[in-house]
Design an enzyme around this catalytic site. Structure first.
Site, mmCIF file in Angstrom:
data_model
loop_
_atom_site.group_PDB
_atom_site.id
_atom_site.type_symbol
_atom_site.label_atom_id
_atom_site.label_comp_id
_atom_site.label_asym_id
_atom_site.label_seq_id
_atom_site.Cartn_x
_atom_site.Cartn_y
_atom_site.Cartn_z
ATOM 1 N N TYR A 1 40.490 62.321 15.849
ATOM 2 C CA TYR A 1 39.282 61.395 15.614
ATOM 3 C C TYR A 1 38.320 61.378 17.196
ATOM 4 C CZ TYR A 1 35.815 57.878 17.607
ATOM 5 O OH TYR A 1 35.038 57.505 17.294
ATOM 6 N N SER B 1 31.494 59.582 21.061
ATOM 7 C CA SER B 1 32.750 58.560 21.958
ATOM 8 C C SER B 1 33.327 58.773 23.393
ATOM 9 C CB SER B 1 33.742 58.269 20.801
ATOM 10 O OG SER B 1 34.507 57.616 21.722
ATOM 11 N N LYS C 1 34.991 64.319 17.241
ATOM 12 C CA LYS C 1 33.745 63.504 17.581
ATOM 13 C C LYS C 1 33.164 65.365 18.121
ATOM 14 C CE LYS C 1 32.501 59.639 16.442
ATOM 15 N NZ LYS C 1 31.212 59.406 15.999
#
Length: 348
Positions: A158, A134, A162
């Site tokens: 989040y 992302s 990643k």
């Protein structure tokens, strides 16, 4: 070639699955259906039947954190003399807001789940992987267009998950540079839907992202669109982001498989976006012009963590993958609206 597609029933995964099947791949969709609908599978099957296409599709319900299920999938494929040759790993949780309140869950699913997958792949000598990363890992970068070499500084759990997975890839690749072939694709903002209107984005609850919120306002499911700040240092005062048509994004994954198939070994981190910046007001105007729908909106305070401008440099994807996004902002609006009109309540 047999492909394992984790998270294959989601918004991105369903579009990738359809393209893979149309290209003749043997596809195993592995999904927990926690944030997706089983109706997606029926839609894919119906579309392929209508097109009289030959395909092989198998769906397995399971959680990426369950290593026993993963091992059984790989083992069964070997027994069938049709081993999994490449994995496209999309399974995970992705709400930035939720990750702030429940970080342990995000680290468990996104990091532990990926570790389970990698261990199982290694055990069964499957070393080709395309990963769903992302652009959120770039954090509050003020430099545009954003290059893959820029500083990685995520500001949410989040985003941290990643980065942790990408660091794991680096260590894994470095441990045996002649073995693994990995493309980690850093998505910007996928929008739109399949032109047929059969599959599209169906967020649970109130949408967190701009495009599905716009289409839900247009269809009457939401009253007004909230715009967070009209005093940014941009031409019209609204924030600028990179939006990419979902089919262009899906095609980027097929191009990544082609790249892995022609590489002896590799580890590449690659931006996938349109390479263009669109402001919120620009998107609203284009949607209204393309569809004839009026989008009422209200101006709210800026949100913490937002930046004025963010869009991708996609020269690496063009160079390595021979991939270029083809679909315009107008097409994103038309296809997204077509999906919403045909499915006013999503897959429900």
């Amino acid at each position: 070639m047999r492909v394992l597609l984790t998270g294959g029933a989601g918004f991105i995964g369903s579009h990738i699955a359809l393209l893979l099947l149309e290209r003749g791949y043997d596809v195993l969709i592995f999904d927990s259906f926690a944030n997706s609908s089983s109706n997606v599978i029926k839609r894919i099957e119906n579309f392929l039947d209508n097109k009289a296409l030959k395909y092989k599709l198998r769906v397995i319900n399971g959680d990426i954190r369950d290593k026993k299920i993963l091992e059984s999938i790989f083992s069964k494929c070997v027994k069938e003399n049709k081993p999994i040759e490449v994995v496209i790993h999309l399974a995970g949780v992705k709400s930035v807001v939720e990750s702030l309140t429940n970080p342990l869950y995000y680290w468990d699913v996104n990091v532990s789940g990926t570790l389970n997958l990698l261990l199982t792949m290694k055990e069964h000598q499957c070393y080709s992987l395309v990963f769903s990363s992302s652009a959120t890992i770039y954090g509050l970068s003020s430099y545009v267009p954003i290059l893959e070499e820029q500083k990685i500084s995520p500001i949410t759990p989040y985003g941290q998950t990643k980065v942790a997975v990408e660091n794991l890839f680096y260590d894994l690749y470095k441990s045996n540079v002649n073995l693994w072939k990995i493309c980690s694709l850093r998505y910007f903002n996928p929008v739109g839907a399949h032109p047929s209107g059969l599959i599209g984005e169906d967020p649970k609850g109130i949408p967190n992202n701009l495009f599905p919120f716009i289409t839900q306002v247009a269809i009457g499911r939401q009253k007004t669109l909230s715009i967070y700040g009209d005093d940014w240092e941009t031409k019209d005062g609204s924030g600028i982001r990179d939006y990419i048509h979902i089919i262009d994004l899906a095609e980027g994954h097929l191009s990544s498989i082609d790249y892995l198939n022609t590489s002896e070994s590799c580890l590449e981190f690659i931006n996938l976006g349109s390479g263009k910046g669109y402001s919120v007001f620009q998107i609203i105007r284009q949607f209204e012009l393309s569809t004839g729908c009026r989008i009422p909106f209200s101006i709210e305070s800026r949100r913490d963590g937002d930046v004025a401008v963010s869009y991708a440099d996609i020269s690496k994807a063009k160079r390595l993958l021979s991939w270029t996004p083809k679909r315009s902002l107008e097409q994103m609006c038309l296809d997204g609206w077509n999906w919403q009109m045909k499915n006013p309540n999503g897959y429900g």
